[in-house]
Motif scaffolding. Structure first.
Motif, PDB file in Angstrom:
ATOM      1  N   VAL A 170     -98.489  46.104  46.384  1.00  0.00           N
ATOM      2  CA  VAL A 170     -97.581  47.236  46.278  1.00  0.00           C
ATOM      3  C   VAL A 170     -97.452  47.948  47.624  1.00  0.00           C
ATOM      4  CG1 VAL A 170     -97.152  49.439  45.135  1.00  0.00           C
ATOM      5  CG2 VAL A 170     -98.126  47.535  43.847  1.00  0.00           C
ATOM      6  N   LEU A 171     -96.198  48.133  48.067  1.00  0.00           N
ATOM      7  CA  LEU A 171     -95.913  48.875  49.285  1.00  0.00           C
ATOM      8  C   LEU A 171     -95.343  50.260  48.997  1.00  0.00           C
ATOM      9  CD1 LEU A 171     -94.207  46.063  51.425  1.00  0.00           C
ATOM     10  CD2 LEU A 171     -96.619  46.732  51.418  1.00  0.00           C
ATOM     11  N   PHE A 172     -94.685  50.388  47.847  1.00  0.00           N
ATOM     12  CA  PHE A 172     -94.068  51.674  47.501  1.00  0.00           C
ATOM     13  C   PHE A 172     -93.763  51.677  46.019  1.00  0.00           C
ATOM     14  CE2 PHE A 172     -90.258  54.213  46.656  1.00  0.00           C
ATOM     15  CZ  PHE A 172     -90.641  55.446  47.168  1.00  0.00           C
ATOM     16  N   CYS A 173     -93.862  52.867  45.407  1.00  0.00           N
ATOM     17  CA  CYS A 173     -93.452  53.055  44.016  1.00  0.00           C
ATOM     18  C   CYS A 173     -93.062  54.526  43.861  1.00  0.00           C
ATOM     19  CB  CYS A 173     -94.566  52.676  43.040  1.00  0.00           C
ATOM     20  SG  CYS A 173     -94.062  52.731  41.303  1.00  0.00           S
ATOM     21  N   ILE A 266     -96.971  58.291  38.997  1.00  0.00           N
ATOM     22  CA  ILE A 266     -96.585  56.969  39.505  1.00  0.00           C
ATOM     23  C   ILE A 266     -97.094  56.769  40.924  1.00  0.00           C
ATOM     24  CG2 ILE A 266     -94.600  55.581  40.208  1.00  0.00           C
ATOM     25  CD1 ILE A 266     -93.081  56.751  37.842  1.00  0.00           C
ATOM     26  N   ARG A 267     -96.886  57.755  41.780  1.00  0.00           N
ATOM     27  CA  ARG A 267     -97.318  57.606  43.173  1.00  0.00           C
ATOM     28  C   ARG A 267     -98.835  57.561  43.280  1.00  0.00           C
ATOM     29  NH1 ARG A 267     -95.703  61.869  46.665  1.00  0.00           N
ATOM     30  NH2 ARG A 267     -95.517  63.272  44.897  1.00  0.00           N
ATOM     31  N   ALA A 268     -99.525  58.308  42.415  1.00  0.00           N
ATOM     32  CA  ALA A 268    -100.984  58.284  42.437  1.00  0.00           C
ATOM     33  C   ALA A 268    -101.513  56.907  42.047  1.00  0.00           C
ATOM     34  CB  ALA A 268    -101.537  59.349  41.491  1.00  0.00           C
ATOM     35  N   VAL A 269    -100.965  56.321  40.979  1.00  0.00           N
ATOM     36  CA  VAL A 269    -101.410  54.998  40.538  1.00  0.00           C
ATOM     37  C   VAL A 269    -101.082  53.942  41.585  1.00  0.00           C
ATOM     38  CG1 VAL A 269    -101.032  53.198  38.819  1.00  0.00           C
ATOM     39  CG2 VAL A 269    -101.282  55.575  38.099  1.00  0.00           C
TER      40      VAL A 269
END
Length: 293
Positions: A170-173, A266-269
């Motif tokens: 994962v690079l971004f979410c 979402i960003r934390a996960v």
């Protein structure tokens, strides 16, 4: 017990230790700043002490994100009041969200612009997709009640963009939108149109539809389009694997909390998952040649 069992938090002991060292001083600085914002009525060190230290607050937040455990259960587990757990999660979750996704070099990618710059500098391939997360439907007789209904999945959802590399890391979410927004519209709203052209093929996007008037030519176009779609679907499998790893965190499989807190969740996960993936990659490099993990 919680720290030693990876099944509980989804993270190794090394990653949790790094989180404590990184976020502990930040959390303490925030607490000190909050005390300085108002006139002091007690001497320094006086007053009630925290029954839940920072390490426990972090662990409670990790368990909540990993398994979707309710605050009532966590309160019984840690021997505190439910409001204490709610306040702890509310304090730690934004700190986790602000960290961004970690890559091997130790750099953190916090925005789509950071991801595009990283792909351009390294020449790597990025794969982008959107995933829907089921949320509560707004109450009846409220405006905008239907805008969270996804026409594709037929459920109340919010969508998040996911960008991974060619190995599914994962690079971004983020860039969360209502479920009724189409994937391509979500990408355009994020400010990135023509990603494949702008990054010289480093971001994989679906092939456009082929149209024609001549029947024979149309049949050839359709066959060519199907081949292109099959090749594209094969290349985009890593991002599907990345989304599956994100959905292993139960709070993203179905979000039961307030919708306005979902972007931070979402960003934390995503940041925690990237930390664990980098840790695993580092452990693999330390293994002797020819051995397996």
């Amino acid at each position: 017990m919680i720290v030693t069992e990876r099944q509980i938090t989804g993270l190794s002991q090394a990653v949790i230790a790094d989180l404590v060292a990184e976020l502990g001083p930040v959390w303490q600085a925030g607490c000190d700043a909050e005390l300085l914002d108002r006139p002091r009525r007690r001497a320094v060190g006086a007053g009630a002490k925290y029954r839940l230290v920072f390490v426990d607050r972090l662990l409670a937040t990790l368990v909540h994100l990993r398994h979707g455990v309710t605050h009532d259960v966590l309160a019984c587990w840690f021997g505190v009041d439910r409001s204490t757990i709610t306040r702890a999660v509310g304090e730690v979750r934004p700190l986790l969200a602000e960290r961004g996704c970690r890559i091997e070099s130790g750099v953190r990618l916090r925005t789509l612009a950071d991801v595009i710059a990283h792909l351009g500098a390294t020449g790597q391939t990025g794969i982008i997709d959107a995933t829907g997360i089921r949320v509560r439907r707004p109450a009846a007789h409220r405006a905008g009640r239907n805008r969270f209904v996804s026409g594709k999945s037929r459920m109340n959802a919010m969508k998040a963009l996911v960008v991974t590399d060619a190995r599914g890391r994962v690079l971004f979410c983020g860039e969360v939108r209502a479920g009724s927004v189409a994937d391509i519209t979500q990408v355009r709203d994020a400010g990135y149109q023509g990603l494949a052209a702008r990054t010289y093929g480093q971001v994989v996007t679906p092939p456009g539809k082929r149209r024609g008037k001549n029947l024979e030519h149309l049949q050839w176009l359709m066959a060519h389009h199907e081949q292109a779609r099959f090749a594209h679907s094969s290349r985009r499998m890593p991002v599907e694997h990345g989304i599956a790893h994100l959905k292993n965190w139960r709070t993203l499989a179905r979000h039961h909390g307030r919708r306005d807190r979902l972007p931070d969740t979402i960003r934390a996960v995503a940041g925690l998952l990237s930390d664990q993936q980098c840790c695993q990659q580092r452990e693999l490099k330390m293994l002797p040649t020819g051995s397996t993990a």
